[in-house]
Design a protein around this motif. Structure first.
Motif, short mmCIF file in Angstrom:
data_model
loop_
_atom_site.label_atom_id
_atom_site.label_comp_id
_atom_site.label_asym_id
_atom_site.label_seq_id
_atom_site.Cartn_x
_atom_site.Cartn_y
_atom_site.Cartn_z
N THR A 68 117.23 72.23 28.90
CA THR A 68 116.64 70.89 29.01
C THR A 68 115.13 70.97 29.18
O THR A 68 114.37 70.24 28.52
N VAL A 69 114.69 71.87 30.06
CA VAL A 69 113.25 72.03 30.27
C VAL A 69 112.57 72.48 28.97
O VAL A 69 111.51 71.96 28.58
N SER A 70 113.22 73.41 28.28
CA SER A 70 112.65 73.92 27.03
C SER A 70 112.50 72.80 26.00
O SER A 70 111.46 72.66 25.35
N VAL A 71 113.56 71.98 25.87
CA VAL A 71 113.52 70.86 24.92
C VAL A 71 112.44 69.86 25.35
O VAL A 71 111.67 69.36 24.52
N GLY A 72 112.39 69.61 26.66
CA GLY A 72 111.38 68.68 27.17
C GLY A 72 109.98 69.14 26.84
O GLY A 72 109.13 68.36 26.39
N ARG A 73 109.71 70.44 27.03
CA ARG A 73 108.37 70.98 26.72
C ARG A 73 108.05 70.80 25.23
O ARG A 73 106.93 70.46 24.86
N ARG A 74 109.08 71.01 24.39
CA ARG A 74 108.86 70.87 22.95
C ARG A 74 108.50 69.43 22.61
O ARG A 74 107.60 69.17 21.81
N TRP A 75 109.21 68.47 23.26
CA TRP A 75 108.96 67.05 22.96
C TRP A 75 107.57 66.61 23.37
O TRP A 75 106.96 65.77 22.74
N PHE A 76 107.11 67.17 24.50
CA PHE A 76 105.80 66.75 24.98
C PHE A 76 104.68 67.62 24.42
O PHE A 76 103.58 67.64 24.94
N GLY A 77 104.99 68.34 23.35
CA GLY A 77 103.95 69.03 22.61
C GLY A 77 103.56 70.38 23.17
O GLY A 77 102.61 70.99 22.70
N PHE A 78 104.33 70.87 24.20
CA PHE A 78 104.04 72.21 24.70
C PHE A 78 104.89 73.22 23.95
O PHE A 78 105.82 72.87 23.23
N GLN A 79 104.59 74.50 24.18
CA GLN A 79 105.45 75.57 23.67
C GLN A 79 106.82 75.46 24.34
O GLN A 79 106.87 75.35 25.57
N PRO A 80 107.92 75.51 23.60
CA PRO A 80 109.21 75.64 24.29
C PRO A 80 109.26 77.00 24.99
O PRO A 80 108.47 77.88 24.69
N ILE A 81 110.17 77.13 25.96
CA ILE A 81 110.29 78.41 26.67
C ILE A 81 110.63 79.49 25.64
O ILE A 81 111.64 79.36 24.94
N PRO A 82 109.81 80.52 25.49
CA PRO A 82 110.06 81.49 24.43
C PRO A 82 111.35 82.27 24.69
O PRO A 82 111.62 82.64 25.83
N GLY A 83 112.13 82.46 23.63
CA GLY A 83 113.35 83.25 23.75
C GLY A 83 114.39 82.65 24.67
O GLY A 83 115.23 83.38 25.21
N ASP A 84 114.35 81.32 24.85
CA ASP A 84 115.33 80.72 25.77
C ASP A 84 116.76 80.99 25.32
O ASP A 84 117.66 81.16 26.13
N PHE A 85 116.94 81.10 23.99
CA PHE A 85 118.31 81.30 23.51
C PHE A 85 118.86 82.66 23.93
O PHE A 85 120.07 82.85 24.04
#
Lengths: 438, 170
Positions: free
Chosen positions: B40-57
């Motif tokens: 969720t945090v990773s998706v949230g960062r992506r939506w707000f224009g930040f880098q998603p958490i790298p390698g979250d998968f």
């Protein structure tokens, strides 16, 4: 003996072991392992097992299964399933058979946040059965409706069965979720028609209920969080805004927050949700592990290619083949666990279906076949003699004889077969939304 | 056939194994919930224009494997695995209990084999220094955890078999 002969023997041995009460996942694991060792020896098998059980579970796509189960479990423990049923009751309660229809619509909404039919059946067995009993609904009609309503958990996306189908056949989960929506809503409509017909012919089965109709806005106010989460999760997956795993993760977090914000999720409720997720996921993943090993054995035996080759050279019409596959699935699904049935048969049947010409592109045939399979799985979950949903509701409604539940289920199965025929005849029912949204 | 629904009579007070296995299941569930938050945090960062958490998968994959292995003993403890009642339903309850106990022993043996194989697999990964693609995380600790959990599953299955022979279902 040829590889194909060994594979046939493996199938027979596995079915025999299942018939003597061996757990389904374990019998696939044991026969698959034995066949693997017979065809290629001990050391390749041991090498295969060194990392395979880990990598089989360390799978990004499969992680949606525990997450969707967690989302549904949190929704139930937060009392959202009860709220859904109450709201549907306010809208449909005054109609004859309205409480049964309310079960169907509440299950439909719950199906949009829950991917498991067993979980949906158990949830509404607890949330709706006491109410149906209080208004003196015929016990068989009540339990039958809940057992069938439970199948909406998988018929309405998200759906564990579709995730498994997508992984086994390497199809796009989002497309399958889109394709399932119209046939799923059609199922809900058809089930309500079945209820209306049954109670019209035998009114004593569903006495009129003096439900407090109250204010409809109030009813909607209590369920908007669950509808909103469902809309975001399913809509986001449809729109390609996020992957199914991301949607499931978001949904689980959102459900937790809704439960905490409404103060309806207790600490014990959270622990119970985690335990329920553990048990249901483990049950599914043992079958996934068993089928992985069994499929590795099948691939070694070359049965899938041989069968596809045989059927494509037989000169039968594609429709005759697909109809016979459906009949086969309905018969097998009546006596077998549906998830295991799919995992066992898809490696053989899917190449056959892909070799048939329906005048559609191969990926559309794959999506359409997935929806057909989903409908048949729904039938198998409620059909006698072995319907998993019926067992689940029987374990909750201990006073209702299982035969009464099976009688209650029958009208719905008739509607399911009509729906199967419609989707067979008109692939557009499944494919229209996929084409529209792509 | 039990589809994840408790049908047995009231269980006697839980022993040490029951508590450990239940705690493992809850911990695994908490891990799954943790994964949900991470994604969720990773998706949230992506939506707000930040880098998603790298390698979250890669975290998702490891955590899913570990949590599934921590779920399996609990499911076995509660006899949650799907088995099919066919002609065995006419047997007396005692007969069915003995059949189930026998399959529990087979399950234990199979999972002991899985644990043994995973143990060797973890050893290989440790020696070869197998790491994940993006983050370069070592894979062997996750496999080693799964090895331990598979061993717990084998032990749990032995215990449920003994309980069935002694006439206990839960």
């Amino acid at each position: 003996m040829s590889g194909v002969g060994i594979a046939a023997l493996g199938f027979a041995a596995m079915l025999l072991l299942i018939a003597v009460r061996m757990p389904v996942g374990l019998s696939m694991l044991v026969t698959g392992a034995a066949g693997y060792v017979y065809l290629s020896g001990w050391s390749p098998f041991l090498a295969y097992m060194k990392t395979n059980p880990y990598y089989q579970f360390a799978n990004y796509t499969l992680s949606v299964i525990p997450l969707f189960i967690l989302m549904g479990a949190l929704a139930e423990r937060s009392g959202l399933s009860t709220a859904l049923f109450k709201a549907a009751e306010v809208f449909a309660g005054r109609m004859r058979g309205g409480l049964a229809m309310a079960v169907i619509w509440a299950c439909t909404a719950f199906g949009a946040i829950c991917g498991s039919s067993v979980a949906t059946t158990a949830t509404f067995g607890r949330a709706a059965l006491p109410e149906l009993t209080r208004y003196r609904y015929d016990p068989g009609l009540a339990t039958g409706t809940i057992a069938v309503g439970g199948t909406l958990g998988i018929l309405i996306p998200p759906s564990v069965i579709l995730v498994v189908y997508a992984i086994t056949t390497e199809q796009n989960i989002a497309k399958l979720f889109k394709a399932a929506l119209i046939p799923g809503l059609l199922a809900a409509v058809f089930y309500c028609i079945a209820i209306a017909v049954v109670v019209r012919r035998r009114p004593h089965l569903a006495p009129p209920a003096s439900v407090e109709v109250g204010d409809r806005l109030g009813a909607l106010a209590s369920i908007w969080p669950v509808l909103l989460v469902a809309l975001i999760v399913v809509g986001g997956i449809y729109g390609g805004v996020f992957t199914p795993t991301e949607g499931a993760a978001l949904g689980a977090v959102a459900m937790l927050l809704v439960g905490v914000a409404q103060r309806s999720l207790s600490w014990q409720g959270l622990i119970d949700s985690l335990k329920q997720t553990a048990e249901t996921s483990a049950m599914i993943f043992l079958i996934l592990l068993g089928s992985e090993v069994f499929d590795a054995f099948l691939a070694l035996s070359r049965l899938p290619e041989t069968a596809a080759d045989l059927v494509s050279k037989s000169g039968l019409s594609p429709y005759a083949i697909i109809v016979s596959l459906m009949v086969f699935y309905i018969l097998l699904g009546a006596v077998m666990d549906e998830l295991a049935m799919l995992l066992l048969t898809l490696p053989v049947f899917f190449p056959i279906v892909q070799a048939l010409d329906f005048g559609l592109p191969p990926d559309e045939v794959a999506i359409w076949f997935g929806i057909l399979v989903l409908i048949v799985v729904g039938i198998g979950l409620t059909a006698p003699p072995i319907g998993l949903n019926v067992f689940v509701i029987s374990s909750i409604a201990k006073t209702v004889p299982i035969a009464a539940t099976y009688r209650g289920v029958l009208p719905f199965i008739v509607m399911d077969i009509i729906r199967l025929g419609l989707v067979l005849a008109f692939p557009g029912l499944a494919l229209w939304l996929v084409r529209l949204l792509s | 056939m039990a589809g994840g629904v408790d049908t047995g009579p009231a269980a006697p007070p839980p022993g040490l194994l029951d508590r450990v296995v239940t705690a493992l299941a809850i911990a695994g569930g908490a891990l799954a919930l943790g994964v949900a938050f991470l994604v969720t945090v990773s998706v949230g960062r992506r939506w707000f224009g930040f880098q998603p958490i790298p390698g979250d998968f890669e975290f998702v994959q490891m955590a899913t494997a570990v949590s599934i292995f921590s779920f399996l003993p609990y499911c076995q403890l509660r006899h949650g695995n799907i088995a099919v009642d066919t002609f065995t339903s006419w047997l007396p309850a005692r007969g069915n209990a003995l059949i189930d106990a026998f399959w529990d022993v087979v399950y234990a043996a199979m999972m002991a084999l899985v644990a043994w194989c995973l143990f060797n697999g973890a050893g290989d990964m440790y020696r070869n220094g197998t790491t994940t693609m993006v983050l370069g995380l070592a894979v062997w600790p996750a496999v080693a955890l799964c090895t331990v959990l598979a061993a717990v599953l084998a032990l749990t299955s032995c215990v449920t078999a003994v309980r069935l022979v002694r006439g206990r279902r839960a």
